[in-house]
Enzyme design. Sequence first.
Site, PDB file in Angstrom:
ATOM      1  N   ARG A  69       0.837  -1.190   0.000  1.00 55.85           N
ATOM      2  CA  ARG A  69       0.000   0.000   0.000  1.00 55.85           C
ATOM      3  C   ARG A  69       0.876   1.246   0.000  1.00 55.85           C
ATOM      4  NH1 ARG A  69      -1.814   0.745   4.352  1.00 55.85           N
ATOM      5  NH2 ARG A  69      -1.090  -1.077   5.469  1.00 55.85           N
ATOM      6  N   TYR A 197      -1.052  -3.624  -7.092  1.00 62.49           N
ATOM      7  CA  TYR A 197      -0.859  -4.341  -5.825  1.00 62.49           C
ATOM      8  C   TYR A 197      -2.178  -4.406  -5.023  1.00 62.49           C
ATOM      9  CZ  TYR A 197      -0.161  -5.300  -0.984  1.00 62.49           C
ATOM     10  OH  TYR A 197      -0.332  -5.833   0.263  1.00 62.49           O
ATOM     11  N   LYS A 206      -9.608  -2.560   1.557  1.00 68.58           N
ATOM     12  CA  LYS A 206      -9.326  -1.423   2.434  1.00 68.58           C
ATOM     13  C   LYS A 206     -10.095  -0.178   1.986  1.00 68.58           C
ATOM     14  CE  LYS A 206      -7.094  -3.914   5.111  1.00 68.58           C
ATOM     15  NZ  LYS A 206      -5.716  -4.241   5.294  1.00 68.58           N
ATOM     16  N   HIS A 226     -10.505  -2.569  11.375  1.00 66.11           N
ATOM     17  CA  HIS A 226      -9.409  -3.429  10.898  1.00 66.11           C
ATOM     18  C   HIS A 226      -9.187  -4.546  11.927  1.00 66.11           C
ATOM     19  CE1 HIS A 226      -4.956  -3.476   9.279  1.00 66.11           C
ATOM     20  NE2 HIS A 226      -5.692  -4.370   8.685  1.00 66.11           N
ATOM     21  N   SER A 248      -1.305  -3.624  10.258  1.00 64.69           N
ATOM     22  CA  SER A 248      -0.946  -4.506   9.151  1.00 64.69           C
ATOM     23  C   SER A 248       0.302  -5.328   9.487  1.00 64.69           C
ATOM     24  CB  SER A 248      -0.664  -3.668   7.914  1.00 64.69           C
ATOM     25  OG  SER A 248      -1.811  -2.895   7.606  1.00 64.69           O
ATOM     26  N   ALA A 249       0.229  -6.621   9.149  1.00 66.77           N
ATOM     27  CA  ALA A 249       1.329  -7.558   9.384  1.00 66.77           C
ATOM     28  C   ALA A 249       1.734  -7.637  10.858  1.00 66.77           C
ATOM     29  CB  ALA A 249       2.525  -7.238   8.494  1.00 66.77           C
ATOM     30  N   CYS A 250       0.755  -7.571  11.751  1.00 69.53           N
ATOM     31  CA  CYS A 250       1.020  -7.692  13.187  1.00 69.53           C
ATOM     32  C   CYS A 250       0.262  -8.849  13.817  1.00 69.53           C
ATOM     33  CB  CYS A 250       0.696  -6.384  13.906  1.00 69.53           C
ATOM     34  SG  CYS A 250       1.866  -5.075  13.508  1.00 69.53           S
ATOM     35  N   GLY A 251      -0.229  -9.792  13.013  1.00 66.02           N
ATOM     36  CA  GLY A 251      -0.701 -11.044  13.605  1.00 66.02           C
ATOM     37  C   GLY A 251      -2.195 -11.321  13.594  1.00 66.02           C
ATOM     38  N   LYS A 252      -2.998 -10.594  12.814  1.00 66.69           N
ATOM     39  CA  LYS A 252      -4.439 -10.886  12.805  1.00 66.69           C
ATOM     40  C   LYS A 252      -4.733 -12.259  12.199  1.00 66.69           C
ATOM     41  CE  LYS A 252      -5.564  -7.131  10.625  1.00 66.69           C
ATOM     42  NZ  LYS A 252      -4.186  -6.603  10.601  1.00 66.69           N
ATOM     43  N   THR A 253      -4.176 -12.513  10.999  1.00 65.95           N
ATOM     44  CA  THR A 253      -4.447 -13.793  10.343  1.00 65.95           C
ATOM     45  C   THR A 253      -4.017 -14.941  11.256  1.00 65.95           C
ATOM     46  OG1 THR A 253      -4.121 -12.753   8.194  1.00 65.95           O
ATOM     47  CG2 THR A 253      -4.020 -15.157   8.257  1.00 65.95           C
ATOM     48  N   ASN A 254      -2.858 -14.767  11.875  1.00 68.05           N
ATOM     49  CA  ASN A 254      -2.342 -15.827  12.739  1.00 68.05           C
ATOM     50  C   ASN A 254      -3.235 -16.073  13.951  1.00 68.05           C
ATOM     51  OD1 ASN A 254       0.639 -16.976  12.171  1.00 68.05           O
ATOM     52  ND2 ASN A 254       0.297 -15.020  11.152  1.00 68.05           N
ATOM     53  N   ASP A 277      -9.265  -9.938   8.851  1.00 72.60           N
ATOM     54  CA  ASP A 277      -8.737  -8.604   8.534  1.00 72.60           C
ATOM     55  C   ASP A 277      -9.729  -7.465   8.787  1.00 72.60           C
ATOM     56  OD1 ASP A 277      -6.452  -7.133   7.505  1.00 72.60           O
ATOM     57  OD2 ASP A 277      -7.620  -6.721   5.702  1.00 72.60           O
ATOM     58  N   ARG A 371       2.099 -12.215  -0.663  1.00 74.19           N
ATOM     59  CA  ARG A 371       0.796 -12.600  -0.113  1.00 74.19           C
ATOM     60  C   ARG A 371       0.194 -13.796  -0.835  1.00 74.19           C
ATOM     61  NH1 ARG A 371      -1.675  -8.894   3.977  1.00 74.19           N
ATOM     62  NH2 ARG A 371       0.004  -7.413   4.304  1.00 74.19           N
ATOM     63  N   PHE A 497       2.091 -17.031  18.704  1.00 69.02           N
ATOM     64  CA  PHE A 497       1.341 -17.980  17.878  1.00 69.02           C
ATOM     65  C   PHE A 497       0.336 -18.785  18.726  1.00 69.02           C
ATOM     66  CE2 PHE A 497       5.362 -17.009  15.714  1.00 69.02           C
ATOM     67  CZ  PHE A 497       4.856 -16.454  14.553  1.00 69.02           C
TER      68      PHE A 497
END
Length: 589
Positions: A69, A197, A206, A226, A248-254, A277, A371, A497
Site C-alpha cells: 500500500r 498491488y 481497504k 481493521h 498490518s502484518a502484526c498477527g491478525k491472520t495468525n 482482517d 501474499r 502464535f
Amino acid sequence: MTNNKTVLSWLDEMAAMTTPDEIVWIDGSEKQLEDLRAEAVSTGEMIQLNQEKLPGCYYHRTAENDVARVEDRTFICTPTEEEAGPVNNWMAPEQMYAKLKALYTGSMKGRTMYVIPYSMGPVGSPFSKIGIELTDSIYVVLNMAIMTRIGQKVLDQLGDSADFVKCLHAKKDVNPDERYIVHFPQDSTIWSINSAYGGNVLLGKKCFALRIASYLGKKEGWMAEHMLILGLENPQGEVKYICAAFPSACGKTNLAMLIPPEYLKEKGYKVWTVGDDIAWLRIGKDGRLYAINPEAGFFGVAPGTSEKTNFNALESAKKNTIFTNVAINNADNTVWWEGLDKNPPEDCTEWTGKLVNGKTYEGKLAHPNSRFTAPAINCPCISSEFENPEGVPVSAIVFGGRRAKTAPLVYQARDWQHGVFVGATMASETTAAAAGAVGVVRRDPMAMKPFVGYNMADYFAHWIEMGKKMDADKAPKIFHVNWFRQDENGNFIWPGFGDNMRVLLWILDRCEGKKDAVESPIGYLPKKEDLDVNNLDIDDATMEELLTVDKAVWLEDVENQEQYFAQFGDRLPKEIKEELETLKKNLSK
Ligand code: GTP
Ligand code: SPV
Ligand code: MN
C-alpha cells in the site's frame, strides 16, 4: 445483466473516459473465471503452478515499485480538509477529479474493461453493502472473485437501487509518481490508478470495507474496523467471540486461525475463524455488539507462515489460491517464502523473477509483503457462523501492536471509555505492508491510521458514542495485548502464535468475571498465577517482565501521546483528554 439506470449511465461515463476496446461483465460463473485464468496464463500475467500439488493455484508478480500500500498517495477527498482530518491526505474533490480524469483519459485503449459487481458481506445480509469495480486487470478480477461475493446474484440483489460504491481501477503504466488511491466518501466513489498491488486495487477491501465503510458507519451508526473475528470454543462446547485490531502484518491472520497448545486441545478447546482482517459491527436487537466479516477470502502475509506457526493458513492456500511476489521452487513448480521451512530450495526463482541458485541469492527470495489470496471456505477451522447474515455476538475487543518495550503482554481497560483511549493510544513498529521505513514506532489508533475515511478525532467520538448505546454489562470488554516484547538482543520473549491462546483464555475469564486482576496505572493486569503457563518453556523472571509496567517508559509514551493528540485540537473528544489526565495522574502516584 442489469437494467439499473444508475449503473448503466455511470458505466457509460467511465467507458467514455477510459475508452476500452471491449467491456466484459463478470457474471460469477466458473466457466468465465476459468477462461480468464487461461487468458492470463497465455499473456504471462499469471503462471500456472503445479496442478497436482497446488490444484487451481496461480502465481503473479507485480512491478518492483508496486509491492505494498502507498499511504502517501492515498487521499480522502471530502468537501473540506477538516472532514478528512490531520492523519489523511486531502485534496478538494473537484481538483482531484480533474487531475485524475487527465490520467484516466484513454487509459484502457486497446484493453478490456471488466465490470465486477460484488457484495461485501453475505448477499442480502442486513450488514452487507454492494460495490461495482471497473478494472482493466484480470488479476484484479480473479482476486476479487476470491475476496468477495461476485456476479449476477449481486446485481439481482441491487435491483434498481443507486446504493452501491462506484469503484474504478486502471492499471495503466504503474508509474509510482502518478499512482493515486483516492476516495470521495460523499460520492461513494473510489478511483485507483497506476498500481496493481492488492491493497491499492482490490477496491472492496481497504478502500471500501474500511475507508468508505467507516464514513458510512459514522453516518449510519455502525462501525467498520481493521479487526479479525474468532470464536473460542470451550470444552463444554460454548463459543465466545473476540474481535482484535492489530496493525498490518502484526498477527491478525495468525490469531484468527490459532491452534491451541496440545494440552488445551486435548481438553477440548478450539478456535474457529470468522474473519482475519476486517469486521463490520452493529448493535443488535438484544443490545449486544454483533460482527460480520465482509470478505470471502484471505489476503494473507506469506513470509513467516509455516506448518508450525499457522497450519490453517497453509492449508487454506493449497488450492484455488493466487500467490503474489513469493519465490518459485523450480524443482516442482511450487512456492516458497522465508519461514516456510528452514532452507530455501536449491533451484529457485526470486520474487523479482531473477533465477537464483542455492546459496548465492541476496536478501530475501520472497518479498516481505508477498501474499496469498485464498478462499475462506478452504480454511479447516472456518466458523459455522461465517455466512451468518446476522453476525456473531462480540464478548471482547482486543487492541495490540508490535512494541519491543512499553506494552505488557496483556491488560484490560477499566471500562468502555478507557478502552477507547487504549485503542486511540495504540502504537506499533511499521511493517512491509506499506511502502516506507520498517520498524519505526508510530501511533496507529485502533490499527486504523491508514484506513479511517474521515477525521480521526470524529472517529474517536464515534467509538465513545457507540459505547453509550450499549449497557455496560452488554458491551464487549476491551483489552490490549503485545506478542512482540523483546530482550536486549532483540529476541521475542513471548512464544506467541498458538500460545497466545493462554492470553485469550484469561481475557474470556475476565469477561465472565471468573478471575481477579491487579490494578495498575494503565489498567487491570493479570495476577501471575492466573495466566496459564502449563507446559510452557518460560521462566518466572520473563513472565514477570512480560507483566510489568515501567512507569518511566510509560511517562515518556504519555508525552508522545499528548503530542499526537495535539494535532486534533478542539475536535478531540473531552473523554480522551480526561483519560489522558487520569493516566498521567496514575503514573505519577
Ligand atoms: P495484514 O494482512 O497486513 O493486515 O496482517 P495481519 O495482522 O493479518 O498479520 P499476520 O497474521 O499475517 O502476521 C504478520 C507476521 O507476523 C507474519 O510473518 C507472522 O508470522 C508474524 N506473527 C504473527 N503472530 C505472531 C506472534 O504471536 N509472534 C510473533 N513473533 N510473530 C507473529
Ligand atoms: C494490510 O496491509 O493491512 C493488508 C493488506 O491487509 S492490503 O490489502 O494490501 O491492505
Ligand atoms: Mn490488513
